[in-house]
Each structure stands twice: as C-alpha cells, then as structure tokens.
Design a protein around this motif. Structure first.
Motif, PDB file in Angstrom:
ATOM      1  N   ILE A  82       0.722  -1.236   0.201  1.00  0.00           N
ATOM      2  CA  ILE A  82      -0.013   0.004  -0.252  1.00  0.00           C
ATOM      3  C   ILE A  82       0.815   1.336   0.241  1.00  0.00           C
ATOM      4  O   ILE A  82       0.315   1.970  -0.492  1.00  0.00           O
ATOM      5  N   ALA A  83       1.736   1.359   1.010  1.00  0.00           N
ATOM      6  CA  ALA A  83       3.251   2.117   1.019  1.00  0.00           C
ATOM      7  C   ALA A  83       3.339   2.683  -0.267  1.00  0.00           C
ATOM      8  O   ALA A  83       3.738   3.852  -1.039  1.00  0.00           O
ATOM      9  N   ASP A 162       0.704  10.896   4.106  1.00  0.00           N
ATOM     10  CA  ASP A 162       0.368  10.246   3.131  1.00  0.00           C
ATOM     11  C   ASP A 162      -0.535   9.084   3.482  1.00  0.00           C
ATOM     12  O   ASP A 162      -0.879   8.199   2.492  1.00  0.00           O
ATOM     13  N   LEU A 163       0.000   8.530   4.643  1.00  0.00           N
ATOM     14  CA  LEU A 163      -0.477   6.811   5.132  1.00  0.00           C
ATOM     15  C   LEU A 163      -0.342   7.065   6.670  1.00  0.00           C
ATOM     16  O   LEU A 163       0.393   8.132   7.260  1.00  0.00           O
ATOM     17  N   GLY A 187      -6.906  11.030  -0.673  1.00  0.00           N
ATOM     18  CA  GLY A 187      -6.469   9.581  -1.342  1.00  0.00           C
ATOM     19  C   GLY A 187      -5.380   9.232  -0.089  1.00  0.00           C
ATOM     20  O   GLY A 187      -4.787   7.616  -0.476  1.00  0.00           O
ATOM     21  N   ALA A 188      -5.292   9.801   1.150  1.00  0.00           N
ATOM     22  CA  ALA A 188      -4.564   9.015   1.773  1.00  0.00           C
ATOM     23  C   ALA A 188      -5.635   7.189   2.241  1.00  0.00           C
ATOM     24  O   ALA A 188      -6.065   7.758   3.066  1.00  0.00           O
ATOM     25  N   PRO A 189      -4.818   6.601   2.241  1.00  0.00           N
ATOM     26  CA  PRO A 189      -4.733   5.270   3.216  1.00  0.00           C
ATOM     27  C   PRO A 189      -4.794   5.070   4.342  1.00  0.00           C
ATOM     28  O   PRO A 189      -3.791   6.212   5.125  1.00  0.00           O
ATOM     29  N   ILE A 190      -5.606   5.019   4.966  1.00  0.00           N
ATOM     30  CA  ILE A 190      -5.692   4.492   6.681  1.00  0.00           C
ATOM     31  C   ILE A 190      -6.209   3.225   7.171  1.00  0.00           C
ATOM     32  O   ILE A 190      -6.970   2.940   6.614  1.00  0.00           O
ATOM     33  N   GLU A 225      -9.572  -2.889   8.965  1.00  0.00           N
ATOM     34  CA  GLU A 225     -10.745  -2.061   8.601  1.00  0.00           C
ATOM     35  C   GLU A 225      -9.580  -1.001   6.973  1.00  0.00           C
ATOM     36  O   GLU A 225      -8.418  -0.425   7.627  1.00  0.00           O
ATOM     37  N   PHE A 226      -9.888  -0.571   5.992  1.00  0.00           N
ATOM     38  CA  PHE A 226      -9.085   0.242   5.186  1.00  0.00           C
ATOM     39  C   PHE A 226      -9.766   1.336   4.720  1.00  0.00           C
ATOM     40  O   PHE A 226     -11.736   1.395   4.325  1.00  0.00           O
ATOM     41  N   THR A 227      -9.257   2.242   4.744  1.00  0.00           N
ATOM     42  CA  THR A 227     -10.112   3.753   4.940  1.00  0.00           C
ATOM     43  C   THR A 227      -8.968   4.557   3.899  1.00  0.00           C
ATOM     44  O   THR A 227      -8.218   4.536   3.779  1.00  0.00           O
ATOM     45  N   VAL A 228     -10.136   5.236   2.760  1.00  0.00           N
ATOM     46  CA  VAL A 228      -9.101   6.504   2.271  1.00  0.00           C
ATOM     47  C   VAL A 228      -9.822   7.457   2.549  1.00  0.00           C
ATOM     48  O   VAL A 228     -10.539   7.053   2.023  1.00  0.00           O
TER      49      VAL A 228
END
Length: 231
Positions: A82-83, A162-163, A187-190, A225-228
C-alpha cells in the motif's frame, strides 16, 4: 527495488516474527480463555475491553510491555504494498511496539526514494527496542519514534501525511485519527489494525466525514479496516 528481500531486512523481520509468535502465544491463549470463562463470544467481549481501555489504557498497555502484539507477515507485506502503491513520502504510525510494522513501512519509503515515518509508542522499553531493530535493519534514518501518549506525541506531525497505520490502543483510534486528519493528503490510506471500536467505524464509514471505508479481507478475524481520505 524491493528492500524487503535484502538480506539485512529479511533476516531482521524473520527473526522478529519468530520471536513475536513465541512471546505472544501465551497472551493470546489467556485472552481466549478469559472469553470462554466469561461465557462470552468475541463480539461480546470487545465492548468490555474497550470500556476497560478507556478507563485505564496507560496501565493496560504497560502490562503488555513484553508483548509484541504485532502485524503478521501477510499484513506486513500488505502495508509495504500500500505504501508503495500510494508512493507515500510521509507516514504516521500509532502503536510502534517493537517495530515490525515500522520496518515494512520504512522499507517502502526507502523504495519510494526516501521520506519520513513518525511513530508513536507509549512504552519506553518498546520504543528502545524498535529503534534498535530499525538500526539492525538499516532503516533507522527514515524513522522518528516519539515516545509517550499518542494524544500528545501526534498533536503536531509537521506536514502532509500520505498514509496512516492505527495499531495501538483500540479506544484511541478515533481521537488519534482526528489529530492527524488536518494533515491527510487526498487519497491517503488509513489502515486500522484491530479496528473494533464502533465509534471509529461509524466515523470512517460515514461519507459526510470525507472517507470511504470497508472491512479488509487480509488476516480476516482481526478486525482490519481499510479507509481512504476521499477529499
């Protein structure tokens, strides 16, 4: 380039994963036994754990000072991917522990051409161990580990993020996210590891809060959990 497969990083991660499995086995077994003895399901135990955490998370996590409570190899590789995919240059990690997840993320930064990871760890012995592990892996130059309560250490992260990886006290995911929120790039993933807190899930799954979020089918059962950040 894939820094994960370089001998220095691969050897460090292999050793740490083996140690974590051995060290944490008794802790996991005790947690499962506690649920059984209480006649609870896992879902029924979670609200009790969250309540206990909110009342005394510093004490509770001090008791876990010897435990890794770390990500799996599968999830670690996912973090790296992801990174790399979002070409992250600045990453924030809540709950560094002994530094396993930190190594995966720092390896991605190295392969992205450099950057900075800001980690927060409440336990001094864990922070020291994480720094040593990063030195061993040859990635320490990319990481700043801030020792202390994340509600203090992550108030100011100094620029765009960014993440984000949330992998500390479950009950602090939402307040920590809100601290970092003003710095998130679009658009940063959390990534919420063990994201069991309903208040956190309700927040990131509400489009009004400018996120898109759903359960992540990696290490199913761990509440990932995948969050953007959508805007």
């Amino acid at each position: 380039m894939n820094t994960l497969i370089t001998p220095r990083v691969a050897k460090t991660l292999n050793a740490l994963h083996r140690e974590a499995e051995t060290v944490d086995r008794a802790h996991i077994a005790a947690r499962m036994a506690e649920i059984t003895e209480a006649g609870e399901s896992f879902a029924e135990a979670v609200p009790r754990w969250l309540g206990e955490e909110r009342a005394a998370y510093r004490t509770i996590y001090h008791d876990y000072a010897g435990n890794f409570l770390s990500v799996s190899e599968t999830y670690g590789r996912f973090l790296y991917m992801i990174a790399r995919t979002c070409r992250a240059k600045r990453i924030v990690e809540f709950g560094t522990s002994m530094g396993i997840s930190t190594i995966y993320l720092a390896a991605a930064l190295r392969d992205n051409g450099g950057g900075q990871l800001i980690g927060s760890e409440i336990e001094p012995t864990k922070a020291a161990r994480a720094r040593a592990n990063l030195e061993t892996a040859g990635l320490a130059d990319l990481v700043e580990i801030r020792e202390g309560d994340a509600l203090d250490t992550l108030k100011h992260v100094g620029g765009e993020v960014d993440l984000v990886l949330l992998d500390g006290a479950f009950s602090l995911y939402l307040p920590v996210l809100k601290l970092i929120e003003p710095y998130l790039t679009q658009g940063a993933p959390i990534l919420g590891e063990n994201a069991f807190d309903p208040s956190y899930l309700d927040y990131v799954r509400d489009p009004a809060n400018l996120y898109v979020s759903q359960p992540l089918p990696v290490d199913e059962g761990r509440g990932n959990e995948f969050t953007v950040r959508a805007a």
